[in-house]
Design a protein around this motif. Sequence first.
Motif, mmCIF file in Angstrom:
data_model
loop_
_atom_site.group_PDB
_atom_site.id
_atom_site.type_symbol
_atom_site.label_atom_id
_atom_site.label_comp_id
_atom_site.label_asym_id
_atom_site.label_seq_id
_atom_site.Cartn_x
_atom_site.Cartn_y
_atom_site.Cartn_z
ATOM 1 N N GLU A 156 0.850 -1.195 0.000
ATOM 2 C CA GLU A 156 0.000 0.000 0.000
ATOM 3 C C GLU A 156 0.888 1.248 0.000
ATOM 4 O O GLU A 156 1.836 1.351 0.787
ATOM 5 N N THR A 251 3.213 0.424 3.221
ATOM 6 C CA THR A 251 2.786 -0.631 4.134
ATOM 7 C C THR A 251 2.785 -1.946 3.369
ATOM 8 O O THR A 251 2.199 -2.042 2.283
ATOM 9 N N ASP A 253 2.049 -6.156 3.430
ATOM 10 C CA ASP A 253 1.325 -7.217 4.115
ATOM 11 C C ASP A 253 1.151 -8.373 3.138
ATOM 12 O O ASP A 253 1.534 -8.288 1.973
#
Length: 357
Positions: A156, A251, A253
Amino acid sequence: MDAVATLLDLMAIESHDSVDTIRDHLVDIIPGATVDPSGCVVARRGDPAAGPHVVLNSHMDVVPPHIPPEQDGDIITGRGACDAKGCLTPMLSAFVATKPTTGCIELVISPDEETVNLGLAEYLADGHPADLAVVGEPTGLDLCPSARGHFDIQIEFEGRAAHGGTPESGLNATVCAAAAVQRIGALEPMTDVTVGANSATPTIITAGERANQVPDSATLVVDYRPIPGETEASVQERIADALAASACPVTIDMYPPGARLGPFKTSHDHRYVRVMQQTASAVRDEPVAVHSFPAATEAAFFDPLMPTIVFGPGQIADGETPIAHSKDEYVRASSVQTAAAALEAFLEEMVVDAAMA
């Protein structure tokens, strides 16, 4: 149990949206089968305390759309022909045919291998006392005791919205994502002598809501194929290092939710690999090759617990021609029968012949 007839029956059952019908059918045709709370269909023959404990695993679900089975001579076409109902049915046949005297055969059929991989992960979550797992996937009747894994990494990017006429007043998340594609593409591959090089392939990128607005966020998904020694944490750290100079806050993940298929690696010289190679070669009356599997599999869940071999009829692809997951999926009926005979011969060696006890 006739492996080819059973294959055609299983292929006629749609199992891409729901596995309820095929799961009920499997419980009906497999002696002693039950549905585990994980959703797996499980059956056992023999006594694990009396000798080697061999797990046979494949999956009952397929990718969409449903393609009804057809047989033209030796060729069986339709969804699941090779991935993986064509690999499951030889296991069913061998399981039914083998009466263990010095060990145990455990059949475990996964419900969601093509989607979230949660069923088998849950079934094995507390560990599993067994000596060997054979995982049914299309290997062309070769033995594959290793493979790269498959992690999808979601990245992100946080930008700052602005008018398209004054882009300098904002922070363009699309530009950050585009730069990340270049940085990830420039990553130096890491290589394992057995499975080859890892890879990182950008596959999905989304950003922006209006054509005249600098986007304030962007999402990039990367298909990452890890090699033995790489973990979720180490892969995320590697991606983070590559994007450390990004103009946007980043970010990282895993995407989407679900279990992860890590790499797996059993020594190609392991004694069980050699025994299976010898028995399969005798059945085929020709040498059987041992090499890495080209795709990620649920063998990853067995790998920390026991030696693991991927084996089955059919192929993922024929050179540049896709087979598994394609509209032209097929398997040879003769290969299904050979796989059943090879598995039965191997199980006889493992759990009937006292030499392996």
